[in-house]
Design a protein around this motif. Structure first.
Motif, PDB file in Angstrom:
ATOM      1  N   ASN A 161       0.916  -1.284   0.035  1.00 23.03           N
ATOM      2  CA  ASN A 161       0.001   0.057  -0.137  1.00 23.03           C
ATOM      3  C   ASN A 161       0.702   1.235  -0.177  1.00 23.03           C
ATOM      4  N   LYS A 162       2.007   1.057  -0.359  1.00 19.53           N
ATOM      5  CA  LYS A 162       2.936   2.347  -0.298  1.00 19.53           C
ATOM      6  C   LYS A 162       3.550   2.750  -1.604  1.00 19.53           C
TER       7      LYS A 162
ATOM      8  N   ASP B  90       8.458   4.331  -3.291  1.00 17.67           N
ATOM      9  CA  ASP B  90       8.443   5.076  -1.997  1.00 17.67           C
ATOM     10  C   ASP B  90      10.029   5.388  -1.688  1.00 17.67           C
ATOM     11  N   LYS B  91      10.164   6.073  -0.753  1.00 17.01           N
ATOM     12  CA  LYS B  91      11.479   6.252  -0.104  1.00 17.01           C
ATOM     13  C   LYS B  91      12.688   7.160  -0.928  1.00 17.01           C
ATOM     14  N   GLU B  92      12.168   7.556  -2.018  1.00 16.71           N
ATOM     15  CA  GLU B  92      13.352   7.889  -3.099  1.00 16.71           C
ATOM     16  C   GLU B  92      14.081   9.259  -2.044  1.00 16.71           C
TER      17      GLU B  92
ATOM     18  N   HIS C 176       8.282   8.623  -8.187  1.00 16.20           N
ATOM     19  CA  HIS C 176       8.195   8.501  -6.749  1.00 16.20           C
ATOM     20  C   HIS C 176       7.054   9.159  -6.201  1.00 16.20           C
ATOM     21  N   ILE C 177       6.502   8.668  -4.897  1.00 20.14           N
ATOM     22  CA  ILE C 177       5.226   9.035  -4.555  1.00 20.14           C
ATOM     23  C   ILE C 177       5.329   9.686  -3.250  1.00 20.14           C
TER      24      ILE C 177
ATOM     25  N   THR D 228       9.733  -0.810   0.316  1.00 27.22           N
ATOM     26  CA  THR D 228       8.666  -0.147  -0.719  1.00 27.22           C
ATOM     27  C   THR D 228       9.388   0.786  -1.570  1.00 27.22           C
ATOM     28  N   SER D 229      10.713   0.806  -1.748  1.00 22.92           N
ATOM     29  CA  SER D 229      11.579   1.580  -2.413  1.00 22.92           C
ATOM     30  C   SER D 229      12.050   0.947  -3.873  1.00 22.92           C
ATOM     31  N   MET D 230      12.693   1.738  -4.796  1.00 21.34           N
ATOM     32  CA  MET D 230      13.103   1.123  -6.121  1.00 21.34           C
ATOM     33  C   MET D 230      14.051  -0.014  -5.835  1.00 21.34           C
ATOM     34  N   ASN D 231      14.782   0.397  -4.734  1.00 18.81           N
ATOM     35  CA  ASN D 231      15.827  -0.844  -4.511  1.00 18.81           C
ATOM     36  C   ASN D 231      15.425  -1.966  -3.916  1.00 18.81           C
TER      37      ASN D 231
END
Length: 457
Positions: free
Chosen positions: A76-77, A286-288, A98-99, A296-299
């Motif tokens: 949900n993130k 998330d988390k950028e 990113h949001i 929830t990040s791109m990593n």
């Protein structure tokens, strides 16, 4: 190369002007409804479902084929949207945005009383300028999960009948010592405490009656006790709605436009893609703002895991197929770039800076100083991207993030580039980036969407 002499406004006709303003209205609605990454995820999923997207676990019940529309909800993130093309092994066209946005997060043990006031202590998230946050109307968004495992989504301070919240600052009459401090030290992180209560009317409590009144309110409203703060996710954001700026209403001011301007453009473009030859993907991560860390990040592995599931559904799966699919992909890292500010020209190279109103901005590299932390896009891929823009009447400009030795910043570009994909940064130029209330051109926001649509199609 000389900077383009004409702005978007000087190159469009009446029909496109109307489209720009209509797009601006849709965009402001998104900003108002998606002030947190959870709210953005919910909004995106709702709009995707309206266009026929189904969740991955449902799609896997049948053979996934060209034209299928699939979404993947990551806790949900963050999320990914796929419109399936011919052969995933040949790669994808990906727009990655990113949001999450800079804000204040409520601490785990936040509630205290002092001098007849009740406060919540906060911990800032991302790169903020702390002095900008006192004395503005604030709202609290997030979730509370109480001891009965009941989840409450809250957004207090947005409705005109809601209370707002507030961080104080010194009056000028007593600020002589504060005025001597550097701007970065005048307001400290530990002074970003949010007023949430004042009255002890009717209370018979001798200790901390105001704090206990706040706890009583939370218990009655959400069946919440003080220890539930340790589990809650509560974010403090500006309470103001997105608004038009200027007599011509040609700009938008609002919270979280970094990077929700590119996220909305990404969504808007992807929802128009049907039966592409090459699979079209929209990433909303998330988390950028804190280094692309966490699950929830791109990593995180969520995108690769989803891609592996789709590949396994379509053919005999192997790790090599997954690697080929990503390495053969082409990516626009959809993030904002600084616009030249006439009041602060000294931090930018005006021959290479983006200008507000001159279209979507392509940043061949970001990073800091000697391109540290940068994905430096190659000429072959840039020519391919620019040709797509030119063929689809996308007005674009080149850009960079300030003078070479001034500072810098990064995006998610390096992450997919590290897996072999072709990547370039491409997004909207912005003024007052990372401020509680940021500002940008509607023309640039619209051209960003047109750019993503041209690339995805």
């Amino acid at each position: 190369m000389e900077k383009i002499k004409k702005s978007v406004w000087q190159q469009i006709d009446e029909n496109e002007k109307e489209k720009i303003y209509a797009y601006g209205e849709d965009y402001k609605n998104f900003l108002d409804k998606a002030k947190t990454e959870r709210e953005a995820t919910s909004f995106i999923i709702e709009k995707a479902k309206e266009k026929g997207f189904i969740e991955l676990k449902e799609a896997l019940k049948n053979k996934i084929k060209k034209g299928d529309k699939i979404y993947v909800n990551n806790k949900n993130k963050s999320l990914a949207l796929f419109v399936i093309g011919d052969d995933l092994e040949e790669g994808m066209n990906i727009v990655g945005s990113h949001i999450d946005s800079p804000r204040l997060d409520v601490k785990q043990n936040p509630l205290y009383e002092d001098s007849e006031l009740a406060f919540l202590k906060t911990h800032y998230y991302g790169g903020i300028r702390k002095y900008q946050w006192p004395t503005i109307p604030l709202a609290i968004h997030g979730i509370i999960i109480n001891k009965n495992n009941e989840k409450f989504e809250i957004a207090i301070g947005e409705d005109e009948n809601d209370p707002i919240f507030y961080i104080t600052d010194l009056l000028p009459h007593l600020s002589a010592d504060q005025n001597k401090k550097p701007l970065s030290e005048a307001i400290t992180a530990e002074s970003l405490n949010v007023i949430v209560g004042h009255s002890s009317y009717g209370s018979k409590e001798k200790e901390n009656p105001i704090k206990k009144f706040v706890l009583q309110y939370l218990n009655e409203k959400y069946n919440m006790v003080e220890e539930d703060f340790a589990i809650a996710e509560l974010e403090v954001v500006p309470a103001s709605k997105a608004r038009d700026v200027g007599f011509d209403r040609a700009m938008v001011a609002g919270h979280g436009q970094d990077d929700r301007v590119c996220s909305f453009a990404n969504l808007y473009a992807l929802l128009q893609v049907e039966n592409p030859k090459i699979t079209a993907v929209g990433l909303f991560v998330d988390k950028e703002e804190i280094g692309s860390v966490g699950n929830t990040s791109m990593n995180s592995a969520f995108f690769e895991n989803a891609l592996a599931e789709i590949l396994a559904n379509q053919k005999n799966y192997s790790d090599l197929l997954l690697r080929r699919s990503i390495a053969n992909s082409k990516v626009l890292s959809a993030d904002v770039i600084v616009a030249l500010d006439p009041d602060f020209k000294e931090v930018s190279d005006d021959k290479n800076a983006a200008l507000s109103g001159y279209g979507v901005a392509i940043a061949k590299y970001t990073g800091a100083r000697g391109k540290s932390g940068s994905n430096d896009a190659n000429s072959e891929f840039l020519r391919e991207v620019v040709n797509k823009f030119n063929d689809n009447n996308v007005i674009w400009q080149t850009s960079e993030l300030g003078k070479t030795d001034q500072g810098g910043g990064g995006t998610i570009a390096y992450i997919l580039a590290g897996k072999g994909a072709e990547v370039v940064d491409c997004g909207t130029a912005m003024l007052s980036m990372h401020a509680p209330y940021e500002i940008l051109s509607k023309a640039d926001a619209y051209m960003t969407m047109k750019a993503y649509l041209a690339f995805l199609k």
